[in-house]
Design an enzyme around this catalytic site. Structure first.
Site, PDB file in Angstrom:
ATOM      1  N   ASN A   1      -1.240  -7.998  -3.802  1.00 24.21           N
ATOM      2  CA  ASN A   1      -1.851  -7.129  -4.644  1.00 24.21           C
ATOM      3  C   ASN A   1      -0.895  -6.205  -5.249  1.00 24.21           C
ATOM      4  O   ASN A   1       0.138  -5.893  -4.699  1.00 24.21           O
ATOM      5  CB  ASN A   1      -2.603  -6.262  -4.018  1.00 24.21           C
ATOM      6  CG  ASN A   1      -2.416  -5.653  -2.932  1.00 24.21           C
ATOM      7  OD1 ASN A   1      -1.972  -5.937  -1.669  1.00 24.21           O
ATOM      8  ND2 ASN A   1      -2.045  -4.223  -3.075  1.00 24.21           N
TER       9      ASN A   1
ATOM     10  N   ASP B   1      -8.052  -5.546  -4.723  1.00 24.88           N
ATOM     11  CA  ASP B   1      -7.025  -5.828  -3.479  1.00 24.88           C
ATOM     12  C   ASP B   1      -7.280  -7.225  -3.198  1.00 24.88           C
ATOM     13  O   ASP B   1      -7.186  -7.665  -1.725  1.00 24.88           O
ATOM     14  CB  ASP B   1      -7.255  -4.889  -2.442  1.00 24.88           C
ATOM     15  CG  ASP B   1      -6.214  -5.047  -1.583  1.00 24.88           C
ATOM     16  OD1 ASP B   1      -5.029  -5.474  -1.719  1.00 24.88           O
ATOM     17  OD2 ASP B   1      -6.510  -5.134  -0.201  1.00 24.88           O
TER      18      ASP B   1
ATOM     19  N   GLU C   1       0.987  -1.264  -0.020  1.00 23.48           N
ATOM     20  CA  GLU C   1      -0.059   0.006   0.011  1.00 23.48           C
ATOM     21  C   GLU C   1       0.906   1.214  -0.044  1.00 23.48           C
ATOM     22  O   GLU C   1       0.290   2.368  -0.004  1.00 23.48           O
ATOM     23  CB  GLU C   1      -0.893  -0.079   1.344  1.00 23.48           C
ATOM     24  CG  GLU C   1      -2.121  -1.045   0.931  1.00 23.48           C
ATOM     25  CD  GLU C   1      -1.978  -2.316   0.650  1.00 23.48           C
ATOM     26  OE1 GLU C   1      -2.144  -2.954   0.028  1.00 23.48           O
ATOM     27  OE2 GLU C   1      -1.053  -2.819   1.720  1.00 23.48           O
TER      28      GLU C   1
END
Length: 617
Positions: A286, A328, A196
């Site tokens: 992801n 995700d 992220e």
């Protein structure tokens, strides 16, 4: 499935298989795993089955279990992972600041305590989804701790003194660590977190003796850096094409420009190992950013199951589960290695329950996909996995880029946290079933444009989550409000054997034993023991806080114990753990789990259970 292990011979069979690998495995870990009194790795063994040969606690007497003792860790954030038990000593870890305790189980006294020196202002702000740690590793007299600030630390198991330390990443670039390492042969395997934050994922092998880097393999980028051989590394292209070489620049061709450099594919999950094949298995996460519009292409090799040579790191095969992930559906969940008879043929299989809601069974030697079915029928982002091509058939109604940026796609199932998150499943060779800790959650998803800045969030989506409101076994709307479920799964056929609803997600790991019981925790804080054959609840106990840790078992002085860490947190509990209030905060989880505070509070406690002497026969 045939039942090849009878009359307490499973441990012997496991030991035989390990020894068959010659010097392939770390011999001390092999010896420890031969004795079911120990629990020497995150999964109990190299295969990650989380199965124990102990049967003093069984489906006939589990209702008589009692709390034996407890231990406060002194930390309030989310407690994932579970304790190791090695030669009569219990080793317990905590979330940040990553304390490690060696405990004498006889009187619960602390033999030694280690607390790393870490900068909370540098590390905590770049830890996605709580400050968790998933556990310790052991090998050659060393306890291996992967600190949050990416420092990999080897401690003397007898004294707790630091033997060596090495930096695995840089928090200033958004890199942190939450995974449990694994000792394989003379190396320590670890990964990296930070998808992220645009971190480029990798797996690294460090020498167990001195911490020097042996090899490192990225998830995305040039062939030499991801350690694939274009002509020899294979990938499953479906029944039409079978196994094919990945070909030159297999990753670079699926990214636009240099996006692969900030492409995610992080490796914060679990690692399994087959000593006979000398292959290490794990999943990559992801792609970055969550906004799929900004990264056209399959984004290889994010969302991938990897099989790598333990000595060199070179990939033997890869299989991408969710090409161009739009939701995700982080692919880091554990890989369970179990031999099974499928369509009349004995197979060395790998079983993986992905966040995308599909349970995969592959041949772990070749990478051939054998089974791929939904383990929660509410899943709607894809209709099925096309076995002719090996790819998911995406339902365009639930594509998050169909409407472009700043467009909300509604009622996608599962939510980003998946039909199952990081807590590892268990497999019992006695029943032939896998026991799956599940979420039953859907989401609304709005992507937006985001620019990459080193060390800053690189998410690019607003997410809100809510109960599926659908039946897990039929997928039909029924208005149910359960956020979780516990399921028994037949990986040979891809069918649900049975499933039980839970009011909140089952975030903990699972334990299975020869006593035909399976054990898991709940977010409200209950430890639950179920019959492995029927799923019937045999026992439950309310621990001081929500359970997101993994129950493990061991034997000490003739008595079997089950221990579990409670301490609410993780993605599902991030609202309470971090004091977040907005429904879309915590990457969308806060709103779905808002009512948890009516059932539990924060805390960090190891709870240990055993039978009273009168119930032990």
């Amino acid at each position: 499935m045939k039942q090849p292990f009878k009359n307490g011979l499973i441990a012997a069979a496991v030991a035989s298989a390990l020894v068959a690998g010659g010097a392939q495995a770390n011999q001390e870990v092999v010896k420890l795993s031969q004795n079911p009194a120990n629990w020497p790795t995150w999964g109990g063994n190299y295969w990650g089955t989380r199965y124990s040969e102990l049967d003093q606690i069984n489906n006939r007497n589990a209702d008589k279990l009692q709390a034996a003792w407890t231990f406060s860790t002194g930390v309030l954030r989310g407690h994932e992972g579970g304790p190791l038990f090695i030669n009569g000593v219990l080793y317990v870890h905590t979330p940040f600041p990553n304390r490690v305790y060696a405990i004498n189980p006889k009187d619960q006294s602390i033999i030694w305590k280690h607390e790393p020196t870490q900068d909370p202002d540098e590390t905590i702000p770049v830890m996605c989804c709580d400050t968790v740690n998933r556990g310790l590793a052991y090998g050659d007299g060393k306890i291996i701790l992967q600190q949050a600030d990416t420092t990999l630390t080897a401690l003397d198991a007898k004294t707790g003194k630091v033997v060596w330390q090495v930096k695995n990443g840089d928090p200033k670039l958004g890199m942190t660590n939450t995974n449990a390492p694994l000792v394989v042969k003379d190396k320590v395997l670890t990964g990296i977190s930070g998808g992220e934050f645009g971190v480029r994922g990798f797996i690294a092998a460090y020498n167990l003796k001195d911490g020097k880097l042996a090899w490192k393999a990225y998830s995305t980028g040039p062939d030499d850096e991801i350690k694939v051989d274009p002509e020899k590394t294979m990938t499953w292209m479906g029944k039409d094409k079978g196994l094919q070489p990945v070909d030159k620049d297999s990753s670079l061709k699926t990214w636009e420009g240099d996006q692969w450099k900030i492409g995610g594919g992080t490796t914060w999950g679990w690692y399994s190992y087959d000593p006979k094949l000398n292959l290490v298995y794990y999943g990559s996460g992801n792609p970055s950013t969550w906004n799929p519009v900004q990264r056209p292409g399959d984004n290889k090799w994010s969302m991938t199951i990897w099989a790598r040579d333990a000595d060199t790191g070179v990939a033997k095969w890869v299989y991408q589960m969710t090409p161009h992930d739009e939701w995700d559906y982080d692919g880091i969940n554990e890989m369970v290695l179990a031999d099974q008879k499928i369509n009349g043929k004995e197979r060395k299989t790998l079983v993986h329950f992905d966040r995308n809601g599909f349970g995969y069974t592959l041949d772990r030697e070749t990478g051939e996909l054998l089974v791929a079915e939904k383990f929660d029928k509410a899943v709607n982002w894809a209709t099925h996995i096309d076995m002719k091509t090996g790819r998911p058939v995406v339902n365009s109604e639930y594509s998050t880029e169909e409407g472009g940026e700043d467009w909300t796609t509604e009622d996608i199932c599962p939510a980003a946290l998946g039909s199952k998150n990081q807590g590892p499943v268990a497999y019992s060779p006695r029943t032939g079933l896998f026991y799956v800790n599940g979420n039953h959650v859907c989401m609304n998803y709005e992507p937006f444009e985001v620019e990459y800045t080193p060390g800053q969030p690189y998410v690019g989506a607003t997410v809100s989550m809510f109960p599926a409101g659908k039946d897990a076994e039929t997928g039909k709307k029924d208005g149910s409000m359960n956020l979780g479920q516990f399921t028994a799964w037949d990986a040979k056929t891809g069918k649900i054997a049975w499933t039980y609803k839970e009011p909140f997600s089952v975030w903990s790991g699972v334990l299975a034993t020869k006593g035909d019981v399976v054990v898991h925790g709940t977010l409200e804080g209950y430890l639950k023991v179920r019959d492995a054959k029927s799923g019937k609840e045999l026992y439950k106990f309310k621990t001081p806080s929500g359970i997101i840790g993994n129950p493990n078992t061991w034997m000490f002085e003739g008595k079997q114990y089950i221990g579990v860490l409670s301490g609410l947190g993780g993605w599902a509990g991030i609202g309470m753990a971090a004091g977040l209030e907005g429904d879309t905060e915590g990457l969308g989880a806060v709103g779905a789990y808002r009512s948890l505070d009516k059932f539990t509070q924060l805390g960090g406690v190891l709870s240990v259970f055993a039978l009273p002497d009168s119930a032990v026969k």
